[in-house]
Design a protein around this motif. Sequence first.
Motif, PDB file in Angstrom:
ATOM      1  N   HIS A  30      20.704  13.382 -84.670  1.00 17.75           N
ATOM      2  CA  HIS A  30      20.936  14.079 -83.405  1.00 17.75           C
ATOM      3  C   HIS A  30      22.129  15.012 -83.600  1.00 17.75           C
ATOM      4  N   GLU A  31      22.009  16.198 -83.060  1.00 24.46           N
ATOM      5  CA  GLU A  31      23.027  17.210 -83.250  1.00 24.46           C
ATOM      6  C   GLU A  31      24.413  16.758 -82.789  1.00 24.46           C
ATOM      7  N   ALA A  32      24.487  16.013 -81.710  1.00 26.02           N
ATOM      8  CA  ALA A  32      25.779  15.525 -81.208  1.00 26.02           C
ATOM      9  C   ALA A  32      26.440  14.585 -82.213  1.00 26.02           C
ATOM     10  N   ASP A  33      25.644  13.774 -82.899  1.00 29.06           N
ATOM     11  CA  ASP A  33      26.207  12.884 -83.917  1.00 29.06           C
ATOM     12  C   ASP A  33      26.760  13.682 -85.088  1.00 29.06           C
ATOM     13  N   LEU A  34      26.108  14.758 -85.426  1.00 28.04           N
ATOM     14  CA  LEU A  34      26.557  15.599 -86.525  1.00 28.04           C
ATOM     15  C   LEU A  34      27.932  16.175 -86.237  1.00 28.04           C
ATOM     16  N   VAL A  35      28.185  16.561 -85.012  1.00 29.84           N
ATOM     17  CA  VAL A  35      29.486  17.106 -84.635  1.00 29.84           C
ATOM     18  C   VAL A  35      30.582  16.069 -84.863  1.00 29.84           C
ATOM     19  N   HIS A  36      30.329  14.823 -84.483  1.00 31.82           N
ATOM     20  CA  HIS A  36      31.329  13.774 -84.653  1.00 31.82           C
ATOM     21  C   HIS A  36      31.615  13.515 -86.130  1.00 31.82           C
ATOM     22  N   VAL A  37      30.592  13.500 -86.944  1.00 28.91           N
ATOM     23  CA  VAL A  37      30.778  13.276 -88.378  1.00 28.91           C
ATOM     24  C   VAL A  37      31.541  14.450 -88.980  1.00 28.91           C
ATOM     25  N   SER A  38      31.174  15.650 -88.586  1.00 30.91           N
ATOM     26  CA  SER A  38      31.828  16.838 -89.110  1.00 30.91           C
ATOM     27  C   SER A  38      33.317  16.834 -88.772  1.00 30.91           C
ATOM     28  N   GLN A  39      33.668  16.475 -87.540  1.00 33.98           N
ATOM     29  CA  GLN A  39      35.068  16.418 -87.140  1.00 33.98           C
ATOM     30  C   GLN A  39      35.816  15.357 -87.940  1.00 33.98           C
ATOM     31  N   ALA A  40      35.190  14.214 -88.147  1.00 31.56           N
ATOM     32  CA  ALA A  40      35.835  13.147 -88.916  1.00 31.56           C
ATOM     33  C   ALA A  40      36.089  13.597 -90.355  1.00 31.56           C
ATOM     34  N   GLU A  41      35.133  14.303 -90.937  1.00 32.91           N
ATOM     35  CA  GLU A  41      35.324  14.807 -92.295  1.00 32.91           C
ATOM     36  C   GLU A  41      36.460  15.819 -92.350  1.00 32.91           C
ATOM     37  N   GLN A  42      36.536  16.688 -91.346  1.00 31.88           N
ATOM     38  CA  GLN A  42      37.608  17.678 -91.312  1.00 31.88           C
ATOM     39  C   GLN A  42      38.973  17.004 -91.234  1.00 31.88           C
ATOM     40  N   VAL A  43      39.087  15.980 -90.406  1.00 27.68           N
ATOM     41  CA  VAL A  43      40.355  15.248 -90.284  1.00 27.68           C
ATOM     42  C   VAL A  43      40.719  14.619 -91.624  1.00 27.68           C
ATOM     43  N   ALA A  44      39.750  14.037 -92.299  1.00 33.64           N
ATOM     44  CA  ALA A  44      40.021  13.404 -93.587  1.00 33.64           C
ATOM     45  C   ALA A  44      40.479  14.427 -94.625  1.00 33.64           C
ATOM     46  N   VAL A  45      39.845  15.586 -94.659  1.00 27.66           N
ATOM     47  CA  VAL A  45      40.216  16.629 -95.624  1.00 27.66           C
ATOM     48  C   VAL A  45      41.619  17.149 -95.335  1.00 27.66           C
ATOM     49  N   ILE A  46      41.911  17.399 -94.064  1.00 28.70           N
ATOM     50  CA  ILE A  46      43.241  17.890 -93.689  1.00 28.70           C
ATOM     51  C   ILE A  46      44.309  16.839 -94.008  1.00 28.70           C
ATOM     52  N   ALA A  47      44.010  15.582 -93.712  1.00 25.09           N
ATOM     53  CA  ALA A  47      44.967  14.507 -93.994  1.00 25.09           C
ATOM     54  C   ALA A  47      45.253  14.419 -95.489  1.00 25.09           C
ATOM     55  N   GLU A  48      44.210  14.499 -96.302  1.00 27.10           N
ATOM     56  CA  GLU A  48      44.404  14.420 -97.747  1.00 27.10           C
ATOM     57  C   GLU A  48      45.203  15.624 -98.257  1.00 27.10           C
ATOM     58  N   ALA A  49      44.868  16.805 -97.771  1.00 24.28           N
ATOM     59  CA  ALA A  49      45.556  18.010 -98.236  1.00 24.28           C
ATOM     60  C   ALA A  49      47.023  18.038 -97.815  1.00 24.28           C
ATOM     61  N   SER A  50      47.321  17.487 -96.646  1.00 21.51           N
ATOM     62  CA  SER A  50      48.699  17.514 -96.141  1.00 21.51           C
ATOM     63  C   SER A  50      49.530  16.335 -96.630  1.00 21.51           C
ATOM     64  N   GLY A  51      48.875  15.312 -97.160  1.00 22.95           N
ATOM     65  CA  GLY A  51      49.594  14.128 -97.606  1.00 22.95           C
ATOM     66  C   GLY A  51      49.943  13.175 -96.478  1.00 22.95           C
ATOM     67  N   HIS A  52      49.385  13.410 -95.299  1.00 27.04           N
ATOM     68  CA  HIS A  52      49.631  12.547 -94.146  1.00 27.04           C
ATOM     69  C   HIS A  52      48.330  11.836 -93.771  1.00 27.04           C
ATOM     70  N   PRO A  53      48.322  10.505 -93.743  1.00 27.19           N
ATOM     71  CA  PRO A  53      47.098   9.792 -93.380  1.00 27.19           C
ATOM     72  C   PRO A  53      46.708  10.080 -91.935  1.00 27.19           C
ATOM     73  N   PRO A  54      45.420   9.989 -91.619  1.00 27.39           N
ATOM     74  CA  PRO A  54      44.985  10.206 -90.239  1.00 27.39           C
ATOM     75  C   PRO A  54      45.747   9.294 -89.283  1.00 27.39           C
ATOM     76  N   GLY A  55      46.120   9.839 -88.131  1.00 28.79           N
ATOM     77  CA  GLY A  55      46.842   9.071 -87.137  1.00 28.79           C
ATOM     78  C   GLY A  55      48.351   9.201 -87.241  1.00 28.79           C
ATOM     79  N   THR A  56      48.823   9.832 -88.309  1.00 25.31           N
ATOM     80  CA  THR A  56      50.264  10.034 -88.486  1.00 25.31           C
ATOM     81  C   THR A  56      50.733  11.161 -87.584  1.00 25.31           C
TER      82      THR A  56
END
Length: 68
Positions: free
Chosen positions: A37-63
């Motif tokens: 479902h397209e709505a589920d894809l949006v949630h997965v995509s956002q989660a992946e973006q957060v993970a990539v940004i967290a890894e690139a910045s050196g700050h774990p998600p939620g920091t």
Amino acid sequence: MLRPAPFATNALWWAPGARADGVVRLPHPDAVCPVVHEADLVHVSQAEQVAVIAEASGHPPGTQVALA
């Protein structure tokens, strides 16, 4: 990288035939494929973006990070 298919809204393609004579015609009726479902894809995509940004910045998600 996400490569989802088929989408849940693709089922709407069946509507005209089903309304006309109550039959859904498919080229491969026995084929099995998970539907996304397209709505589920949006949630997965956002989660992946957060993970990539967290890894690139050196700050774990939620920091909490102060922006300059």
